[in-house]
Write a protein that holds these residues in place. Structure first.
Motif, mmCIF file in Angstrom:
data_model
loop_
_atom_site.group_PDB
_atom_site.id
_atom_site.type_symbol
_atom_site.label_atom_id
_atom_site.label_comp_id
_atom_site.label_asym_id
_atom_site.label_seq_id
_atom_site.Cartn_x
_atom_site.Cartn_y
_atom_site.Cartn_z
ATOM 1 N N ASP A 47 -12.690 -45.707 20.065
ATOM 2 C CA ASP A 47 -12.794 -46.636 18.964
ATOM 3 C C ASP A 47 -11.754 -46.571 17.788
ATOM 4 N N THR A 48 -10.989 -45.420 17.697
ATOM 5 C CA THR A 48 -9.866 -45.238 16.808
ATOM 6 C C THR A 48 -8.713 -44.685 17.465
ATOM 7 N N GLY A 49 -7.614 -44.713 16.627
ATOM 8 C CA GLY A 49 -6.328 -43.848 16.969
ATOM 9 C C GLY A 49 -5.347 -43.869 15.765
ATOM 10 N N VAL A 50 -4.122 -43.361 16.275
ATOM 11 C CA VAL A 50 -3.181 -43.659 15.048
ATOM 12 C C VAL A 50 -1.941 -44.041 15.847
ATOM 13 N N LEU A 51 -1.272 -45.038 15.117
ATOM 14 C CA LEU A 51 -0.199 -45.818 15.550
ATOM 15 C C LEU A 51 0.889 -45.554 14.850
ATOM 16 N N VAL A 52 2.051 -45.106 15.255
ATOM 17 C CA VAL A 52 3.363 -44.713 14.747
ATOM 18 C C VAL A 52 4.236 -46.097 14.961
ATOM 19 N N VAL A 53 4.603 -46.571 13.913
ATOM 20 C CA VAL A 53 5.300 -48.036 14.235
ATOM 21 C C VAL A 53 6.902 -47.582 13.771
ATOM 22 N N PHE A 54 7.964 -47.434 14.751
ATOM 23 C CA PHE A 54 9.308 -47.464 14.381
ATOM 24 C C PHE A 54 9.907 -48.481 14.164
ATOM 25 N N ASP A 55 10.373 -48.994 12.971
ATOM 26 C CA ASP A 55 10.677 -50.302 12.718
ATOM 27 C C ASP A 55 12.313 -50.295 12.746
ATOM 28 N N ARG A 56 13.091 -50.782 13.808
ATOM 29 C CA ARG A 56 14.385 -50.955 13.759
ATOM 30 C C ARG A 56 15.132 -52.097 13.318
ATOM 31 N N ARG A 57 14.478 -52.778 12.568
ATOM 32 C CA ARG A 57 14.735 -54.184 12.094
ATOM 33 C C ARG A 57 15.970 -53.877 11.159
ATOM 34 N N PRO A 58 17.120 -54.689 10.987
ATOM 35 C CA PRO A 58 18.011 -54.565 10.157
ATOM 36 C C PRO A 58 17.486 -54.686 8.725
ATOM 37 N N GLU A 59 16.444 -55.751 8.539
ATOM 38 C CA GLU A 59 15.974 -55.896 7.222
ATOM 39 C C GLU A 59 14.616 -55.130 6.821
ATOM 40 N N ALA A 60 14.508 -54.264 7.661
ATOM 41 C CA ALA A 60 13.343 -53.214 7.111
ATOM 42 C C ALA A 60 13.730 -52.330 6.307
ATOM 43 N N PRO A 61 12.788 -52.044 5.240
ATOM 44 C CA PRO A 61 13.068 -51.297 4.154
ATOM 45 C C PRO A 61 13.801 -50.132 4.465
ATOM 46 N N PRO A 62 14.543 -49.455 3.462
ATOM 47 C CA PRO A 62 15.264 -47.976 3.847
ATOM 48 C C PRO A 62 14.092 -47.135 4.253
ATOM 49 N N TRP A 63 14.888 -46.224 4.938
ATOM 50 C CA TRP A 63 13.881 -45.298 5.729
ATOM 51 C C TRP A 63 12.839 -44.425 4.587
ATOM 52 N N LYS A 64 13.737 -44.092 3.616
ATOM 53 C CA LYS A 64 12.808 -43.181 2.502
ATOM 54 C C LYS A 64 11.788 -44.259 1.966
ATOM 55 N N GLU A 65 11.848 -45.568 2.040
ATOM 56 C CA GLU A 65 10.718 -46.482 1.342
ATOM 57 C C GLU A 65 9.789 -46.740 2.296
ATOM 58 N N ARG A 66 9.899 -46.494 3.507
ATOM 59 C CA ARG A 66 9.078 -47.091 4.519
ATOM 60 C C ARG A 66 8.007 -46.372 4.947
ATOM 61 N N GLY A 67 8.296 -44.941 4.901
ATOM 62 C CA GLY A 67 7.365 -44.174 5.426
ATOM 63 C C GLY A 67 6.100 -43.954 4.722
ATOM 64 N N GLY A 68 4.930 -43.932 5.370
ATOM 65 C CA GLY A 68 3.684 -43.827 4.710
ATOM 66 C C GLY A 68 2.576 -44.237 5.708
#
Length: 85
Positions: A47-68
């Motif tokens: 019924d539930t789980g944890v999904l980790v999304v690795f966003d490698r898009r060039p336009e993705a926010p900087p690494w320090k801003e997108r973790g959470g």
């Protein structure tokens, strides 16, 4: 370039599942990742789980801003925890 999400790994137990979603480019990977993760959870009768999304898009926010962590709902209504990195 279009988005090409894929599930890299999915360790699981009887009570939860964790997935790691990668992206080669294109749009936000979360909607496709939730749909794909939903199918895996369904196959495992979870019924539930944890999904980790690795966003490698060039336009993705900087690494320090997108973790959470955030809560999201899969297309079939499952509540999952999402970690964006």
């Amino acid at each position: 370039m279009s988005a090409t999400p894929f599930l890299d790994m999915m360790p699981s137990s009887r009570s939860s599942a964790d997935g790691a979603e990668g992206l080669a480019g294109g749009e936000d990977p979360l909607p496709d990742g939730l749909a794909q993760f939903d199918r895996y959870l369904d196959r495992l009768s979870l019924d539930t789980g944890v999904l980790v999304v690795f966003d490698r898009r060039p336009e993705a926010p900087p690494w320090k801003e997108r973790g959470g962590f955030e809560q999201a709902t899969t297309p079939s209504g499952r509540e999952v925890t999402v970690l964006r990195v």
